[in-house]
Scaffold this motif. Structure first.
Motif, PDB file in Angstrom:
ATOM      1  N   MET A  22       0.688  -0.984   0.433  1.00 33.36           N
ATOM      2  CA  MET A  22       0.236  -0.036   0.080  1.00 33.36           C
ATOM      3  C   MET A  22       0.829   1.331   0.106  1.00 33.36           C
ATOM      4  O   MET A  22       0.232   1.527  -0.134  1.00 33.36           O
ATOM      5  N   ARG A  26       0.718   4.273  -3.394  1.00 31.86           N
ATOM      6  CA  ARG A  26       0.826   5.535  -2.547  1.00 31.86           C
ATOM      7  C   ARG A  26       1.553   6.670  -3.346  1.00 31.86           C
ATOM      8  O   ARG A  26       1.299   7.181  -4.041  1.00 31.86           O
TER       9      ARG A  26
ATOM     10  N   ARG B  26      -4.866  -2.297  -5.094  1.00 31.76           N
ATOM     11  CA  ARG B  26      -6.856  -2.179  -5.702  1.00 31.76           C
ATOM     12  C   ARG B  26      -7.361  -3.296  -4.508  1.00 31.76           C
ATOM     13  O   ARG B  26      -9.137  -2.521  -4.404  1.00 31.76           O
ATOM     14  N   ARG B  29      -7.331  -2.686  -1.279  1.00 31.41           N
ATOM     15  CA  ARG B  29      -7.876  -1.365  -1.274  1.00 31.41           C
ATOM     16  C   ARG B  29      -9.614  -2.112  -0.901  1.00 31.41           C
ATOM     17  O   ARG B  29     -10.489  -1.601   0.610  1.00 31.41           O
ATOM     18  N   ASN B  30      -9.633  -2.659  -2.381  1.00 25.42           N
ATOM     19  CA  ASN B  30     -11.173  -2.965  -1.558  1.00 25.42           C
ATOM     20  C   ASN B  30     -11.945  -3.978  -1.202  1.00 25.42           C
ATOM     21  O   ASN B  30     -12.963  -4.502  -0.040  1.00 25.42           O
ATOM     22  N   ARG B  32     -11.855  -4.108   2.493  1.00 26.46           N
ATOM     23  CA  ARG B  32     -11.571  -3.120   3.692  1.00 26.46           C
ATOM     24  C   ARG B  32     -13.067  -3.878   4.431  1.00 26.46           C
ATOM     25  O   ARG B  32     -13.886  -3.716   3.870  1.00 26.46           O
ATOM     26  N   LEU B  39     -13.085   6.056   3.461  1.00 27.58           N
ATOM     27  CA  LEU B  39     -11.226   5.379   3.003  1.00 27.58           C
ATOM     28  C   LEU B  39     -10.364   6.812   4.014  1.00 27.58           C
ATOM     29  O   LEU B  39      -9.507   6.330   4.556  1.00 27.58           O
ATOM     30  N   ARG B 114      -8.199  -7.645   6.817  1.00 27.25           N
ATOM     31  CA  ARG B 114      -7.031  -6.836   5.949  1.00 27.25           C
ATOM     32  C   ARG B 114      -5.731  -8.443   5.506  1.00 27.25           C
ATOM     33  O   ARG B 114      -5.925  -8.820   4.561  1.00 27.25           O
TER      34      ARG B 114
END
Lengths: 147, 147
Positions: A22, A26, B26, B29-30, B32, B39, B114
DNA sequence: TATTGTTATACTCTATAACTATA
DNA sequence: TATAGTTATAGAGTATAACAATA
């Protein structure tokens, strides 16, 4: 640390890896070319480039946005001359979208800049680290594709 | 192209690695936790948790948002009982923010979910792939931290 | 007078609902 | 009637500008 195929250890590694991925993502995201296009616009353009001619509805489904949202994105991309539309063969309701030569050049430039940033940083790594990255790329890909 | 051969190879690897990292990010992130928090709100809460008591201004700087945006984020977090504020020692204009016990529990839960998703997928990998990931975590971290 | 934080207001992005045109 | 796409309108989220309290 004696990991073996211990489940606890795997969870710890998963945690480390998640944070690391992550963080790097970023950095890569912020490194985007300084164009006037938004992230969503770039993403739609990239998808259209990769998956050939698509209709607005198909592109919306690919990008996981609703059709009206795609209409707006396309309006911007067309105004900038990055996307062109042409009539559907058999269905008068549908349209085919394509990335223009300008759009392709823009995508190439965007990718080049991002690659350059990462490649520059990779030049500071020792050879054995590069070898690890080479192998890791394939494994990370498996993870992203799985499930 | 007047690149040396090794430089070309590195650029290609950089390109592959960038695409892969972004794709995995990605997915993560999804994944979560399905809370009502956005976010940005989760990110602010996490930063506050990691970097101890901060003032709203400091937290805004950390998250790279403007102070008014942080005011709004904090209003939500405080309404949900995840963040508390207490008076600054010496400066009456400033405030110190802290993550409440509820907030800490929420963050733990979010991280746990996660990690679980990634760990589950890692269980399908052969042992040698896990070893690659172990080494890669450190290298990717170097990249994210560099420059 | 400068600084910290908040309130007022506007802009961007995306969504749902209603509309137009083809099938 | 059903479907593809657009237009109308609303809801997040973040920004700049103006304001209140304190240094």
């Amino acid at each position: 640390m004696t990991y073996a195929n211990d489940m606890l250890a795997d969870t710890a590694l998963a945690s480390d890896l998640r944070v690391t991925v992550m963080r790097l993502a970023r950095r890569l995201r912020n490194q985007r070319a300084d164009t006037s296009l938004s992230l969503g616009q770039i993403a739609a353009l990239g998808t259209l480039d990769r998956h050939g001619p698509l209709t607005p509805g198909e592109l919306a489904a690919h990008e996981r946005v609703q059709p009206p949202s795609m209409t707006r994105i396309l309006a911007t991309l067309e105004a900038a001359g990055l996307v062109t539309r042409r009539a559907h063969d058999t269905d008068g309701r549908q349209v085919w979208l394509e990335v223009s030569a300008t759009g392709k050049a823009m995508l190439r430039d965007d990718r080049r800049r991002r690659d350059a940033w990462l490649a520059q940083r990779m030049r500071d790594l020792p050879a054995e680290d590069l070898e690890v990255l080479r192998q890791a790329a394939a494994v990370l890909d498996k993870l992203a594709a799985s499930g």
